[in-house]
Design a protein around this motif. Structure first.
Motif, PDB file in Angstrom:
ATOM      1  N   LEU A  17       0.836  -1.205   0.000  1.00  0.00           N
ATOM      2  CA  LEU A  17       0.000   0.000   0.000  1.00  0.00           C
ATOM      3  C   LEU A  17       0.870   1.254   0.000  1.00  0.00           C
ATOM      4  O   LEU A  17       0.523   2.248  -0.647  1.00  0.00           O
ATOM      5  N   GLN A  18       1.997   1.202   0.695  1.00  0.00           N
ATOM      6  CA  GLN A  18       2.899   2.344   0.725  1.00  0.00           C
ATOM      7  C   GLN A  18       3.438   2.672  -0.665  1.00  0.00           C
ATOM      8  O   GLN A  18       3.488   3.832  -1.075  1.00  0.00           O
ATOM      9  N   GLU A  19       3.833   1.638  -1.417  1.00  0.00           N
ATOM     10  CA  GLU A  19       4.324   1.848  -2.775  1.00  0.00           C
ATOM     11  C   GLU A  19       3.220   2.369  -3.675  1.00  0.00           C
ATOM     12  O   GLU A  19       3.440   3.236  -4.526  1.00  0.00           O
ATOM     13  N   ALA A  20       2.012   1.847  -3.499  1.00  0.00           N
ATOM     14  CA  ALA A  20       0.896   2.259  -4.354  1.00  0.00           C
ATOM     15  C   ALA A  20       0.521   3.713  -4.133  1.00  0.00           C
ATOM     16  O   ALA A  20       0.198   4.433  -5.082  1.00  0.00           O
ATOM     17  N   LEU A  21       0.573   4.151  -2.879  1.00  0.00           N
ATOM     18  CA  LEU A  21       0.236   5.544  -2.591  1.00  0.00           C
ATOM     19  C   LEU A  21       1.353   6.484  -3.032  1.00  0.00           C
ATOM     20  O   LEU A  21       1.095   7.635  -3.379  1.00  0.00           O
ATOM     21  N   GLY A  22       2.588   6.014  -3.007  1.00  0.00           N
ATOM     22  CA  GLY A  22       3.697   6.735  -3.621  1.00  0.00           C
ATOM     23  C   GLY A  22       3.910   8.152  -3.157  1.00  0.00           C
ATOM     24  O   GLY A  22       4.063   9.054  -3.974  1.00  0.00           O
ATOM     25  N   GLY A  23       3.919   8.381  -1.850  1.00  0.00           N
ATOM     26  CA  GLY A  23       4.149   9.742  -1.359  1.00  0.00           C
ATOM     27  C   GLY A  23       3.017  10.672  -1.734  1.00  0.00           C
ATOM     28  O   GLY A  23       1.901  10.548  -1.254  1.00  0.00           O
ATOM     29  N   HIS A  24       3.275  11.617  -2.636  1.00  0.00           N
ATOM     30  CA  HIS A  24       2.243  12.562  -3.085  1.00  0.00           C
ATOM     31  C   HIS A  24       1.580  12.106  -4.374  1.00  0.00           C
ATOM     32  O   HIS A  24       0.704  12.805  -4.887  1.00  0.00           O
ATOM     33  N   ARG A  25       1.968  10.969  -4.909  1.00  0.00           N
ATOM     34  CA  ARG A  25       1.386  10.485  -6.165  1.00  0.00           C
ATOM     35  C   ARG A  25       0.147   9.653  -5.872  1.00  0.00           C
ATOM     36  O   ARG A  25       0.133   8.424  -6.002  1.00  0.00           O
ATOM     37  N   ILE A  27      -0.742  11.915   9.150  1.00  0.00           N
ATOM     38  CA  ILE A  27      -0.108  12.474  10.344  1.00  0.00           C
ATOM     39  C   ILE A  27       0.874  11.481  10.943  1.00  0.00           C
ATOM     40  O   ILE A  27       1.949  11.853  11.421  1.00  0.00           O
ATOM     41  N   ALA A  28       0.517  10.201  10.909  1.00  0.00           N
ATOM     42  CA  ALA A  28       1.462   9.187  11.404  1.00  0.00           C
ATOM     43  C   ALA A  28       2.708   9.154  10.531  1.00  0.00           C
ATOM     44  O   ALA A  28       3.829   9.040  11.041  1.00  0.00           O
ATOM     45  N   LYS A  29       2.544   9.258   9.219  1.00  0.00           N
ATOM     46  CA  LYS A  29       3.701   9.309   8.320  1.00  0.00           C
ATOM     47  C   LYS A  29       4.573  10.524   8.643  1.00  0.00           C
ATOM     48  O   LYS A  29       5.808  10.434   8.630  1.00  0.00           O
ATOM     49  N   SER A  30       3.940  11.637   8.917  1.00  0.00           N
ATOM     50  CA  SER A  30       4.685  12.840   9.280  1.00  0.00           C
ATOM     51  C   SER A  30       5.449  12.623  10.583  1.00  0.00           C
ATOM     52  O   SER A  30       6.609  13.028  10.714  1.00  0.00           O
ATOM     53  N   PHE A  53      -6.679   6.379  14.535  1.00  0.00           N
ATOM     54  CA  PHE A  53      -5.586   5.460  14.847  1.00  0.00           C
ATOM     55  C   PHE A  53      -5.640   4.179  14.018  1.00  0.00           C
ATOM     56  O   PHE A  53      -4.634   3.475  13.921  1.00  0.00           O
ATOM     57  N   ILE A  54      -6.767   3.901  13.398  1.00  0.00           N
ATOM     58  CA  ILE A  54      -6.770   2.854  12.368  1.00  0.00           C
ATOM     59  C   ILE A  54      -5.941   3.329  11.179  1.00  0.00           C
ATOM     60  O   ILE A  54      -5.110   2.591  10.644  1.00  0.00           O
ATOM     61  N   GLY A  55      -6.171   4.573  10.755  1.00  0.00           N
ATOM     62  CA  GLY A  55      -5.369   5.142   9.686  1.00  0.00           C
ATOM     63  C   GLY A  55      -3.898   5.208  10.059  1.00  0.00           C
ATOM     64  O   GLY A  55      -3.019   4.920   9.238  1.00  0.00           O
ATOM     65  N   ALA A  56      -3.596   5.574  11.322  1.00  0.00           N
ATOM     66  CA  ALA A  56      -2.210   5.650  11.775  1.00  0.00           C
ATOM     67  C   ALA A  56      -1.563   4.272  11.794  1.00  0.00           C
ATOM     68  O   ALA A  56      -0.387   4.114  11.441  1.00  0.00           O
ATOM     69  N   THR A  57      -2.330   3.252  12.186  1.00  0.00           N
ATOM     70  CA  THR A  57      -1.794   1.886  12.199  1.00  0.00           C
ATOM     71  C   THR A  57      -1.441   1.428  10.791  1.00  0.00           C
ATOM     72  O   THR A  57      -0.392   0.812  10.562  1.00  0.00           O
ATOM     73  N   ILE A  58      -2.317   1.719   9.847  1.00  0.00           N
ATOM     74  CA  ILE A  58      -2.024   1.365   8.455  1.00  0.00           C
ATOM     75  C   ILE A  58      -0.761   2.073   7.981  1.00  0.00           C
ATOM     76  O   ILE A  58       0.060   1.504   7.260  1.00  0.00           O
ATOM     77  N   ALA A  59      -0.584   3.328   8.409  1.00  0.00           N
ATOM     78  CA  ALA A  59       0.622   4.069   8.026  1.00  0.00           C
ATOM     79  C   ALA A  59       1.877   3.401   8.564  1.00  0.00           C
ATOM     80  O   ALA A  59       2.905   3.319   7.871  1.00  0.00           O
ATOM     81  N   MET A  60       1.818   2.923   9.802  1.00  0.00           N
ATOM     82  CA  MET A  60       2.994   2.307  10.415  1.00  0.00           C
ATOM     83  C   MET A  60       3.426   1.043   9.691  1.00  0.00           C
ATOM     84  O   MET A  60       4.609   0.712   9.656  1.00  0.00           O
ATOM     85  N   TYR A  99     -15.083   0.654  10.315  1.00  0.00           N
ATOM     86  CA  TYR A  99     -14.048   1.676  10.220  1.00  0.00           C
ATOM     87  C   TYR A  99     -12.764   1.113   9.620  1.00  0.00           C
ATOM     88  O   TYR A  99     -12.047   1.811   8.894  1.00  0.00           O
ATOM     89  N   ILE A 100     -12.454  -0.135   9.948  1.00  0.00           N
ATOM     90  CA  ILE A 100     -11.245  -0.766   9.407  1.00  0.00           C
ATOM     91  C   ILE A 100     -11.381  -0.943   7.901  1.00  0.00           C
ATOM     92  O   ILE A 100     -10.487  -0.569   7.126  1.00  0.00           O
ATOM     93  N   ALA A 101     -12.520  -1.493   7.482  1.00  0.00           N
ATOM     94  CA  ALA A 101     -12.755  -1.709   6.056  1.00  0.00           C
ATOM     95  C   ALA A 101     -12.800  -0.389   5.303  1.00  0.00           C
ATOM     96  O   ALA A 101     -12.221  -0.256   4.212  1.00  0.00           O
ATOM     97  N   PHE A 102     -13.471   0.595   5.872  1.00  0.00           N
ATOM     98  CA  PHE A 102     -13.633   1.876   5.190  1.00  0.00           C
ATOM     99  C   PHE A 102     -12.289   2.598   5.042  1.00  0.00           C
ATOM    100  O   PHE A 102     -12.019   3.218   4.007  1.00  0.00           O
ATOM    101  N   THR A 103     -11.454   2.540   6.080  1.00  0.00           N
ATOM    102  CA  THR A 103     -10.149   3.204   6.004  1.00  0.00           C
ATOM    103  C   THR A 103      -9.295   2.591   4.904  1.00  0.00           C
ATOM    104  O   THR A 103      -8.666   3.306   4.107  1.00  0.00           O
ATOM    105  N   TYR A 104      -9.280   1.257   4.833  1.00  0.00           N
ATOM    106  CA  TYR A 104      -8.511   0.622   3.754  1.00  0.00           C
ATOM    107  C   TYR A 104      -9.095   0.999   2.394  1.00  0.00           C
ATOM    108  O   TYR A 104      -8.350   1.276   1.442  1.00  0.00           O
ATOM    109  N   PHE A 105     -10.412   1.033   2.296  1.00  0.00           N
ATOM    110  CA  PHE A 105     -11.056   1.345   1.025  1.00  0.00           C
ATOM    111  C   PHE A 105     -10.721   2.761   0.565  1.00  0.00           C
ATOM    112  O   PHE A 105     -10.449   2.999  -0.619  1.00  0.00           O
TER     113      PHE A 105
END
Length: 395
Positions: free
Chosen positions: A3-11, A67-70, A232-239, A272-278
């Motif tokens: 997922l990190q590669e797919a999101l590609g920073g600002h891309r 924010i977690a990435k930051s 923090f679901i979003g933050a966990t995915i970021a980690m 919330y978990i499913a929606f955040t990933y989606f």
């Protein structure tokens, strides 16, 4: 691909999705602000989420990830400075606009004297600023502005800004984690925090609201639990984004699961978990042409800040009598125009300071202090210079 590669920073299309969420809040608020009652979307979700509520959940999901990435790439001073620059300048501007442009204009248009508006007492414009400047909302209205001239009861100048204090609270938790090195050396703490919020959310839904207050006074407010969970679901995915797969099957499944749980129950927990990933999946999967939206100019925050302000003005002018669609379209147009002014006039200018002063980080200032101390120690002292001739010979 992760997922990190797919999101590609600002891309990615996170900028577009934030704009969509901000617009969705305007669509949802149009019903009560225009006098059409409760938005129907709430009934379709078994009273779990309004359309605006779902949009705010999306905001918090994206915010948790970013924010977690930051936090993973900055020290606590840099982190707090940059978060301050992103939230407060634009927020303070909308307070000033409400207190000293919109408020007095409507007050006079309602047939009152301008001098009666500019008071220092409770309920006035100064009290409005003082009661709200920290993000904690202590006063929604100013005097009797809108009280009898718009459909929405209570006369709120801006009813959207109440969620910002919860987002800032999440930032502060991340700041503590950054300060103690958790974001880099003990990543497991972040999913543990998410798990705590998950348990608290389940308890809050099974019991009456505020039932956790005796044990955890901070969590007597159910919104703190609700927004904290999705953040923090979003933050966990970021980690762990480098280990989480980016997969079309998972993306489609998470979307279907989100819709099913919205319709039949369970969305405010497992959903919330499913929606955040989606949401993050969509940000990576949408066409590349859409990635330019919000990449350089992020108007989503301004649209969110000014949507309610514009809608109240339109209702005062009677535009809501033209029908729902014209009302919403004009509200979107006005909110985007003010968001453009806010971004280019204040928000973007403030962000230019992100690498200035505190934004340079602890290591920069520590090195400067150490360098100055060393330079001072290397300079000859007055005692070394003022030596008597005889002392030099005897020495």
């Amino acid at each position: 691909m992760s997922l990190q590669e797919a999101l590609g920073g600002h891309r990615n299309s996170l900028g577009l999705l934030r704009l969509v969420f901000a617009a969705a809040v305007i669509f949802d608020h149009a019903f009560p602000l225009g006098g059409w009652g409760t938005a129907p979307f709430l009934g379709y979700t078994d009273n779990q989420q309004s359309l605006g509520g779902l949009a705010v959940v999306g905001f918090f999901a994206i915010s948790g990830y970013l924010i977690a990435k930051s936090g993973m790439s900055s020290d606590v001073v840099q982190f707090m400075w940059r978060r301050f620059l992103r939230i407060f300048p634009g927020y303070w501007l909308v307070l000033l606009v409400g207190a000293f442009l919109v408020g007095p204009a409507i007050w006079v248009a309602e047939g009152n004297a301008l001098g009666d508006y500019l008071t220092l007492g409770p309920g006035g414009p100064i009290a409005y600023l003082y009661s709200n400047w920290t993000l904690a909302i202590g006063q929604y209205g100013i005097h009797d502005v809108y009280l009898d001239t718009t459909p929405y009861p209570g006369g709120a100048i801006n009813g959207s800004i109440w969620t910002l204090v919860y987002e800032w609270g999440c930032y502060l938790v991340i700041a503590v984690l950054v300060a103690f090195g958790v974001m880099k050396r003990a990543k497991i703490v972040v999913p543990l925090i998410a798990a705590f919020f998950f348990v608290a959310q389940v308890a809050a839904l099974l019991l009456e609201p505020g039932a956790l207050a005796p044990l955890f006074p901070t969590f007597g407010d159910p919104w703190r639990i609700n927004f904290g969970l999705v953040f923090f679901i979003g933050a966990t995915i970021a980690m762990y984004a480098d280990r989480i797969p980016f997969d079309d099957r998972l993306g489609v499944l998470s979307g279907i699961t989100s819709i099913a749980l919205l319709r039949f129950g369970g969305f405010n927990t497992v959903g919330y978990i499913a929606f955040t990933y989606f949401v993050l999946y969509l940000a990576a999967r949408l066409p590349k042409a859409l990635q330019r939206v919000g990449a350089k100019n992020d108007y989503s925050y301004g649209v969110y800040l000014y949507g309610w302000v514009v809608q109240q003005i339109l209702s005062f002018l009677g535009v809501n009598e033209w029908g729902y669609l014209p009302y919403v379209l004009l509200a979107l147009l006005g909110a985007f125009a003010l968001a453009w002014l806010s971004w280019h006039g204040v928000e973007k200018q403030a962000l230019k300071l992100k690498d200035w002063g505190p934004g340079r980080g602890i290591s920069h200032w520590r090195d400067r202090i150490v360098s100055r101390v060393r330079k001072r120690d290397q300079e000859p002292s007055d005692e070394a210079v003022l030596v008597e001739p005889g002392e030099r010979q005897n020495g």
